[in-house]
Write an enzyme that holds these catalytic residues in place. Sequence first.
Site: not given
Length: 640
Positions: A339, A368, A386, A388, A390, A469, A515
């Site tokens: 992010c 992680r 990911q 990913d 935004h 989410k 996200h």
Amino acid sequence: MRLNMENITIRLPDGSSRNFPKKTSLHEIANKINGGSGKNFVAGKINGRLVDMSYLLEQNADVVFITRDSEEGVDITRHSASHIMAQAVKELYKGVKISIGPTTDNGFYYDFDCEDSFSLEDMDKVESMMQELIGRDLPIIRKDIPKEEAISLFKERNETYKLELLEDIPDDVVSVYVQGDFVDLCRGPHLPSTGRLKAFKLTSVAGAYWRGDEKNKMLQRIYGTAFPDSKSLRKHLQRLEEAKKRDHRKLGKSLDLFSIHEDAGAGLVIYHPKGAMLRTILEDFEKREHFKRGYQLVKGPHLLKSDLWEKSGHFDNYRENMYFTEIDGQKYGIKPMNCLAHMLIYKSRTRSYRDLPQRYFELGTVHRHEKSGVLHGLLRVREFTQDDAHILCTPDQLGQEIKGVIDFVQDVMKIFGFEYEMALSTRPDKSIGSEEQWEKATSSLKEVLENNNLSYEINEGDGAFYGPKIDVILKDALDRKWQCATIQCDFILPERFDLTFIDSHGTKQRPVMLHRVILGAMERFMGVLIEHYGGAFPTWLAPVQAVILTVTDRSIEFADEVYGRLTSSLLRVEKDFRNEKLGLKIREAQLQKIPYMLVIGDKESNDRVLSPRMRNGKTLKPVKIDEFIALVQQECRDRR
Ligand SMILES: [Zn+2]
Ligand SMILES: [Zn+2]
């Protein structure tokens, strides 16, 4: 006629009412209203509360009967199976102490404190003892007794784990269930008698710490499963067998896709050529699908200063999952999420409402710290990538953007043949932001689900620390559930990072940030895909689409020409020109689950044609090289 016989009224699910004398059992009621068919029921519900069939009605109530094949009925059957298993273990092994025996999604287990460790042979013995107990058809009786009485009961029986459990129960009265010599501390409800257990199987043994704490004693856990009838049990066991065959760790090795080395580190995936190819195909697919939907590709660094993680709230709320390092006296955090860089891109210039939405997409690799106990093949790893993105948009655009992401997920899942369910996760204990911000974000997500008639479950407290989410839960070919896509709605980070846009009146406003991931972690998604397809990837995904097999060395020249033509057309091809028996080469290619085998003998060389043989054994009519190329390319375009 009895004096003082009071009547009570029960209301059934169809809305009808019936009168019965006070203290009539559910079992009797079931027999009366169902013409003696009370045996179909395993329990009942009184005003929504689950009770045994022996329960005596004291007051007017809404009554629902639980059939043995309903979800609750199956759960009750499994719980009783765990008690019967515990009873069998206690009969067979002296001095065994029982601890807990709950049900799981697919079965049940019971944890035992036992000197010797159980083997698979022990499982057979326990199963036959269970059969014997079922044959005796022992009534399963509930007793509500004062807690003090329960304490002396379990003291007498030397069940120290039950005594520990009793310490945590605040109530003055507790319930125990008795069948023959066996007593368990339990809330119930249970089947009326042991003979009502029709189909069960013990599946495995494992160690488990008492109360899941590694400082406690290691107990032995026996897993089993039970079903309302033997047909559904058989179906379930077949599915387990099939799942074992499809295990992605096993297929990952036999198909030479990836490996994980303890020397390199737990939870760190090493991609072999075919696994790297599969991942590349997925990434190319992802990029195109994102470009089609107006996303822009971006890339952020792996290290960002710790100050920034403090500002975002990651340091306070996510630190235990992060890795940190120090360079020139400056602390850095290795990104667990993508992010921050995306917000810095947004912030790098003044944004007008006309520029929104901004959709930043990154194949973002994150780290992680997962506990070593939960690491599992590709499904739980410590480094993953990911898909990913935004999305920064005006509050007015939020609904359509969320809808856009849901449509995106639905399009993609159809391509892979997954069914799916949705769940809405709300504010967790550890979180940032005001109640009002959370309320706004949660209702935005809810509104889109409801306006589009999408059914969903609610997972209380399961949201991200910065926002609620929507999770998309996939169902694979074996009906197993996997969580992959998520959409998170965030009003909080845009505020912390002071993101703004200029609205049509020239005033500064705050954008909202979504996200979202579509496939989720590529590693995990690949693991799911391997099991979903059982390693037999459709042509468009197969890391090797065709293998060329020569019959004799006389065919090598033409075979080499074919290899060159297919490769230069970007088909993914392997050659097997070894001097081995054709049968062996075909068998090996089949084990590799390659969609097409191209056997080249004298006939093919002379006629300059290919006779494609498919993975399932079917053969196609001879075709020219160009025709075969066109066929595979068409399959890729159709994503077949
Ligand atoms: Zn129980
Ligand atoms: Zn994010």
